[in-house]
Design a protein around this motif. Structure first.
Motif, PDB file in Angstrom:
ATOM      1  N   ALA A  42      20.380   3.998  -0.988  1.00  0.00           N
ATOM      2  CA  ALA A  42      20.071   3.143   0.153  1.00  0.00           C
ATOM      3  C   ALA A  42      19.871   3.960   1.422  1.00  0.00           C
ATOM      4  CB  ALA A  42      21.192   2.126   0.355  1.00  0.00           C
ATOM      5  N   ALA A  43      20.356   5.202   1.427  1.00  0.00           N
ATOM      6  CA  ALA A  43      20.191   6.061   2.591  1.00  0.00           C
ATOM      7  C   ALA A  43      18.794   6.670   2.657  1.00  0.00           C
ATOM      8  CB  ALA A  43      21.245   7.167   2.568  1.00  0.00           C
ATOM      9  N   GLN A  44      18.049   6.566   1.579  1.00  0.00           N
ATOM     10  CA  GLN A  44      16.704   7.152   1.517  1.00  0.00           C
ATOM     11  C   GLN A  44      15.736   6.305   2.325  1.00  0.00           C
ATOM     12  OE1 GLN A  44      15.448   7.749  -2.490  1.00  0.00           O
ATOM     13  NE2 GLN A  44      13.377   8.446  -1.943  1.00  0.00           N
ATOM     14  N   GLY A  45      14.973   6.949   3.191  1.00  0.00           N
ATOM     15  CA  GLY A  45      14.012   6.256   4.028  1.00  0.00           C
ATOM     16  C   GLY A  45      12.748   5.884   3.262  1.00  0.00           C
ATOM     17  N   THR A  46      11.791   5.276   3.976  1.00  0.00           N
ATOM     18  CA  THR A  46      10.518   4.869   3.382  1.00  0.00           C
ATOM     19  C   THR A  46       9.419   5.836   3.806  1.00  0.00           C
ATOM     20  OG1 THR A  46      11.195   2.537   3.491  1.00  0.00           O
ATOM     21  CG2 THR A  46       8.845   2.992   3.161  1.00  0.00           C
ATOM     22  N   PRO A  47       8.890   6.636   2.875  1.00  0.00           N
ATOM     23  CA  PRO A  47       7.801   7.559   3.226  1.00  0.00           C
ATOM     24  C   PRO A  47       6.558   6.810   3.692  1.00  0.00           C
ATOM     25  CG  PRO A  47       8.755   8.078   1.070  1.00  0.00           C
ATOM     26  CD  PRO A  47       9.292   6.747   1.470  1.00  0.00           C
ATOM     27  N   ARG A  48       5.683   7.505   4.399  1.00  0.00           N
ATOM     28  CA  ARG A  48       4.477   6.872   4.922  1.00  0.00           C
ATOM     29  C   ARG A  48       3.586   6.331   3.806  1.00  0.00           C
ATOM     30  NH1 ARG A  48       2.459  10.858   9.881  1.00  0.00           N
ATOM     31  NH2 ARG A  48       4.314  10.535  11.226  1.00  0.00           N
ATOM     32  N   LEU A  49       3.498   7.082   2.710  1.00  0.00           N
ATOM     33  CA  LEU A  49       2.666   6.624   1.600  1.00  0.00           C
ATOM     34  C   LEU A  49       3.203   5.307   1.045  1.00  0.00           C
ATOM     35  CD1 LEU A  49       0.372   7.045  -0.422  1.00  0.00           C
ATOM     36  CD2 LEU A  49       1.947   8.403  -1.827  1.00  0.00           C
ATOM     37  N   ALA A  50       4.523   5.197   0.919  1.00  0.00           N
ATOM     38  CA  ALA A  50       5.121   3.963   0.412  1.00  0.00           C
ATOM     39  C   ALA A  50       4.889   2.806   1.374  1.00  0.00           C
ATOM     40  CB  ALA A  50       6.624   4.165   0.189  1.00  0.00           C
ATOM     41  N   ALA A  51       5.002   3.076   2.668  1.00  0.00           N
ATOM     42  CA  ALA A  51       4.765   2.025   3.663  1.00  0.00           C
ATOM     43  C   ALA A  51       3.326   1.528   3.600  1.00  0.00           C
ATOM     44  CB  ALA A  51       5.078   2.562   5.059  1.00  0.00           C
ATOM     45  N   LEU A  52       2.390   2.449   3.446  1.00  0.00           N
ATOM     46  CA  LEU A  52       0.976   2.061   3.355  1.00  0.00           C
ATOM     47  C   LEU A  52       0.714   1.225   2.108  1.00  0.00           C
ATOM     48  CD1 LEU A  52      -1.950   2.199   4.282  1.00  0.00           C
ATOM     49  CD2 LEU A  52      -2.161   4.399   3.087  1.00  0.00           C
ATOM     50  N   CYS A  53       1.287   1.644   0.984  1.00  0.00           N
ATOM     51  CA  CYS A  53       1.099   0.890  -0.266  1.00  0.00           C
ATOM     52  C   CYS A  53       1.694  -0.503  -0.168  1.00  0.00           C
ATOM     53  CB  CYS A  53       1.721   1.659  -1.437  1.00  0.00           C
ATOM     54  SG  CYS A  53       0.850   3.174  -1.879  1.00  0.00           S
ATOM     55  N   MET A  54       2.843  -0.628   0.484  1.00  0.00           N
ATOM     56  CA  MET A  54       3.476  -1.936   0.632  1.00  0.00           C
ATOM     57  C   MET A  54       2.662  -2.844   1.537  1.00  0.00           C
ATOM     58  SD  MET A  54       7.609  -1.281   0.649  1.00  0.00           S
ATOM     59  CE  MET A  54       7.605   0.024   1.878  1.00  0.00           C
ATOM     60  N   ILE A  55       2.063  -2.267   2.576  1.00  0.00           N
ATOM     61  CA  ILE A  55       1.206  -3.055   3.469  1.00  0.00           C
ATOM     62  C   ILE A  55       0.023  -3.630   2.694  1.00  0.00           C
ATOM     63  CG2 ILE A  55      -0.427  -2.889   5.393  1.00  0.00           C
ATOM     64  CD1 ILE A  55       1.550  -0.933   6.714  1.00  0.00           C
ATOM     65  N   LEU A  56      -0.613  -2.792   1.904  1.00  0.00           N
ATOM     66  CA  LEU A  56      -1.759  -3.243   1.110  1.00  0.00           C
ATOM     67  C   LEU A  56      -1.340  -4.310   0.100  1.00  0.00           C
ATOM     68  CD1 LEU A  56      -3.532   0.184   0.455  1.00  0.00           C
ATOM     69  CD2 LEU A  56      -4.180  -1.587   2.102  1.00  0.00           C
ATOM     70  N   MET A  57      -0.182  -4.117  -0.499  1.00  0.00           N
ATOM     71  CA  MET A  57       0.316  -5.070  -1.488  1.00  0.00           C
ATOM     72  C   MET A  57       0.569  -6.443  -0.849  1.00  0.00           C
ATOM     73  SD  MET A  57       3.732  -4.691  -3.854  1.00  0.00           S
ATOM     74  CE  MET A  57       4.310  -6.005  -4.933  1.00  0.00           C
ATOM     75  N   MET A  58       1.118  -6.458   0.358  1.00  0.00           N
ATOM     76  CA  MET A  58       1.440  -7.713   1.020  1.00  0.00           C
ATOM     77  C   MET A  58       0.200  -8.493   1.440  1.00  0.00           C
ATOM     78  SD  MET A  58       4.699  -6.496   3.346  1.00  0.00           S
ATOM     79  CE  MET A  58       5.077  -8.137   3.981  1.00  0.00           C
ATOM     80  N   LEU A  59      -0.919  -7.803   1.599  1.00  0.00           N
ATOM     81  CA  LEU A  59      -2.150  -8.474   2.013  1.00  0.00           C
ATOM     82  C   LEU A  59      -2.918  -9.073   0.834  1.00  0.00           C
ATOM     83  CD1 LEU A  59      -3.474  -5.940   4.681  1.00  0.00           C
ATOM     84  CD2 LEU A  59      -2.352  -8.139   5.098  1.00  0.00           C
ATOM     85  N   VAL A  60      -2.572  -8.658  -0.377  1.00  0.00           N
ATOM     86  CA  VAL A  60      -3.317  -9.097  -1.561  1.00  0.00           C
ATOM     87  C   VAL A  60      -3.309 -10.615  -1.751  1.00  0.00           C
ATOM     88  CG1 VAL A  60      -3.351  -9.032  -4.088  1.00  0.00           C
ATOM     89  CG2 VAL A  60      -3.168  -6.909  -2.798  1.00  0.00           C
ATOM     90  N   PRO A  61      -2.144 -11.305  -1.685  1.00  0.00           N
ATOM     91  CA  PRO A  61      -2.160 -12.759  -1.922  1.00  0.00           C
ATOM     92  C   PRO A  61      -3.046 -13.524  -0.947  1.00  0.00           C
ATOM     93  CG  PRO A  61       0.073 -11.910  -2.058  1.00  0.00           C
ATOM     94  CD  PRO A  61      -0.765 -10.802  -1.510  1.00  0.00           C
ATOM     95  N   ALA A  62      -3.007 -13.165   0.341  1.00  0.00           N
ATOM     96  CA  ALA A  62      -3.809 -13.887   1.335  1.00  0.00           C
ATOM     97  C   ALA A  62      -5.294 -13.664   1.100  1.00  0.00           C
ATOM     98  CB  ALA A  62      -3.425 -13.441   2.741  1.00  0.00           C
ATOM     99  N   LEU A  63      -5.693 -12.429   0.865  1.00  0.00           N
ATOM    100  CA  LEU A  63      -7.107 -12.128   0.638  1.00  0.00           C
ATOM    101  C   LEU A  63      -7.606 -12.835  -0.619  1.00  0.00           C
ATOM    102  CD1 LEU A  63      -7.142  -8.313   1.506  1.00  0.00           C
ATOM    103  CD2 LEU A  63      -7.925 -10.222   2.927  1.00  0.00           C
ATOM    104  N   THR A  64      -6.766 -12.875  -1.646  1.00  0.00           N
ATOM    105  CA  THR A  64      -7.136 -13.554  -2.892  1.00  0.00           C
ATOM    106  C   THR A  64      -7.277 -15.057  -2.672  1.00  0.00           C
ATOM    107  OG1 THR A  64      -5.922 -11.876  -4.152  1.00  0.00           O
ATOM    108  CG2 THR A  64      -6.511 -13.906  -5.299  1.00  0.00           C
TER     109      THR A  64
END
Length: 302
Positions: A42-64
């Motif tokens: 839980a102490a591990q942060g969120t890398p930039r690549l992971a943040a970008l992937c999560m952003i794209l993932m969250m937009l998928v349902p709305a775009l669909t």
């Protein structure tokens, strides 16, 4: 419960929506799988690549959802069908959104009390302005992301699931929401340091409970905006505040809005929703069964 504004929907488009949304979730996580990223603490942060992937993932349902609806009915009609159009005065919607913001915080607070009693959580201090201000700024910036999910789940999927009955439809929707997060959960996103065989079932049960609450907010208000507020409060306030208030490292499996310690409060909320719906349905049946009762043009029993 208030009558909702969920336009009539058919099952047509349900399978394509689920197929594209789930495929999109896995595809957006491919870079993380290839990179070998996995949260182990839980102490591990969120890398930039992971943040970008999560952003794209969250937009998928709305775009669909918007793409499938606009293809059949056109962009303007899609705005109305998906619940984007204002159905009540802005003052009322702002009021509903403000209430929706408090719901995940209340459930989390109740869960933290359970976790504290079980010695899974140690509260240390109350959050001050230095903590709250950055969270508020982050929440404002993140609104489009949560809108990206809820437009799909509450604007497109929910009205179609309600054909199975409201309680069943809400629970099915929550289970789908939890299963959709599997690509992220499998990488240790929600429960770092725990087995996938444990994390995924816990995530699905948690999503069924919290998803039912968020969907009920959508039904009561008739708009996806309040559901967005509830989801945003869950991730942008309840989750970080759980860690900020504690003096020790918090295990998200045991304490916090996504933990098993919050299940009792969430389950009670779901039970309350079910009982309210059952009472309302019974009242409507009694009204229609009264001798001499008839319906006016406005749809009210007289």
């Amino acid at each position: 419960m208030k009558r909702t504004n969920t336009p009539g929907c058919s099952h047509r488009g349900l399978v394509p929506f689920l197929a594209i949304s789930f495929a999109g979730a896995w595809i957006t996580m491919i870079p993380l799988w290839l990179d070998g990223l996995r949260r182990t603490s839980a102490a591990q942060g969120t890398p930039r690549l992971a943040a970008l992937c999560m952003i794209l993932m969250m937009l998928v349902p709305a775009l669909t959802a918007f793409g499938l609806t606009a293809r059949r009915r056109g962009p303007r009609e899609a705005v109305r069908v998906l619940g984007l159009a204002r159905v009540t005065p802005w003052r009322h919607e702002v009021h509903c959104a403000a209430i929706a913001l408090t719901i995940p915080l209340g459930l989390t607070a109740a869960g933290l009390m359970v976790a504290t009693l079980a010695d899974w959580y140690i509260p240390a201090h109350l959050p001050g302005p230095a903590v709250i201000t950055p969270l508020m700024l982050s929440a404002l910036v993140s609104i489009p992301l949560y809108f990206g999910e809820e437009l799909g789940w509450q604007g497109y999927l929910l009205p179609r699931l309600l054909r199975h009955g409201r309680p069943r439809g809400l629970l099915i929707g929550g289970a789908i929401w939890g299963a959709w997060h599997v690509p992220m959960t499998a990488l240790g996103g929600s429960y770092p340091g725990h087995s996938v065989l444990l994390g995924i079932p816990v995530a699905v049960v948690t999503a069924m409970l919290l998803g039912t609450v968020i969907a009920s907010v959508r039904l009561v208000t008739g708009s996806v905006w309040a559901a967005v507020a509830a989801h945003l409060s869950l991730n942008e306030f309840a989750l970080p505040l759980t860690h900020d208030v504690s003096g020790d490292l918090v295990d998200p499996l045991l304490a916090g809005p996504l933990s098993i310690s919050t299940w009792p409060a969430s389950a009670l909320a779901v039970l309350g929703i079910w009982l309210t719906y059952r009472r309302r349905a019974g009242t409507m049946r009694s009204a229609t069964a009264r001798p001499g009762a008839h319906w006016s043009r406005s749809g009210a029993a007289t």
